[in-house]
Design an enzyme around this catalytic site. Sequence first.
Site, short mmCIF file in Angstrom:
data_model
loop_
_atom_site.label_atom_id
_atom_site.label_comp_id
_atom_site.label_asym_id
_atom_site.label_seq_id
_atom_site.Cartn_x
_atom_site.Cartn_y
_atom_site.Cartn_z
CG HIS A 142 45.35 37.80 36.73
ND1 HIS A 142 44.87 37.75 37.99
CD2 HIS A 142 45.28 38.76 36.25
CE1 HIS A 142 44.29 38.98 38.20
NE2 HIS A 142 44.62 39.80 37.12
CG ASP A 177 44.85 35.47 40.57
OD1 ASP A 177 45.77 35.25 39.97
OD2 ASP A 177 43.82 36.21 40.17
CB THR A 232 35.09 31.32 47.53
OG1 THR A 232 36.48 31.55 47.59
CG2 THR A 232 34.49 32.56 47.40
CB SER A 249 45.03 42.37 38.47
OG SER A 249 43.98 42.32 37.99
#
Length: 296
Positions: A142, A177, A232, A249
Site C-alpha cells: 500500500h 500487502d 490470520t 508502513s
Amino acid sequence: MANKENSKEAGKKISKSLAITMIAGITFMLLFVYGTAGFLLFQYFKHEQPEVASAPVESYEEPEEEEKPESREENKEPEALPSLQAPPSEMVAAYQTLESPMERSMEQVASLKESVVQIEAGESQGSGVLISEYGHIVTNYHVIESSPYMAKAYFESEDGTVMKKDLMLLGYDSRQDLAILQLKNREGINQKPIPLGAVSEVSAGQRIVTIGSPRGLINTVSDGIVSGLRETEAQTLIQITAPISPGNSGGALLNMKGELIGLTTFKIDQSENLNFAISASDIKQLIDQNPQWINP
C-alpha cells in the site's frame, strides 16, 4: 443345265460371302473383346498407381527436413544464455540470515537505520528495508500502490546525508500487502542489508526496535516489546507496543540481534497501543515462491 450351273455358282458365292462375313464378325468381336479388356486393364493400372505412390508422404517429410536445421539453431540459443546471465554468485536469495547471531545493545541495533529507507511513490510516503546486497528492498504494497513505477528511496548515511535512488518494482502480493523492489542504480550505496530472522523465535514480552519514517521524519527509532503473535488466514502478524504512525508502513521491526523479524504495517485506530507488523516468515515465503522476481 446352264441354269443349274449358274445356281450352283451363285450358292458358292453366297456361302463364301457368309463365311467371310462370319470370319469378319468373329474377328471384330475378338478385337472388341481384347481391346476392351486392354483398355480396362490400362485404366485399372492408371488409377491404381497414385494410391500406392509415396508422394504425399514425401511432401510431409520435406518440411520436416527443412525444420530440422531451425530446431538445431534453436537448441543452440539456450546453450549460449548462461554466458549472458549473471554469474552463479548473483543467483542467490534476496535476503540473508545469520547463523549464530548475538544480542546487541540498543545503540548497535539503532545503527541499522542506514539500511532502512524512506519511500515516496507519488503522494504516498512510507518506509522500506534493504534485504540484499543486490539492492532488493521490501515494503508494504500500500506504500507504493498509487504510483508503483515511480517509487524512490531515500537513504540516510551516518553523517546525516540523504541520497535519493530510483526503484523498480519486481513483484507484489496485494493480499499480503507486500512488495519487492530493487534499486535501479546501486552506485554510492555502501549500506549492508539487514538479515531476516526466524519468527519461531519471537515470543511475547520480547524486546524489539522499530525504524521508519513517521510523518516523513526519516529513520525514527522506537522500542517496545512483542505483545503477541496473531495468526490470520493470510499471514502471521506480530503485535507490538512500539508506536506506529503514517509513514512507518514498510519499516523495520528488529529483534535485539539486529535481525528483521517483520515490517511495521498498521495500527488499530481509536485503540491504545494496538500496533502490528507483517512477519519475516511471510516475506521469506513470498520471495521463495516467486524466484523470478529476484532472478528474472
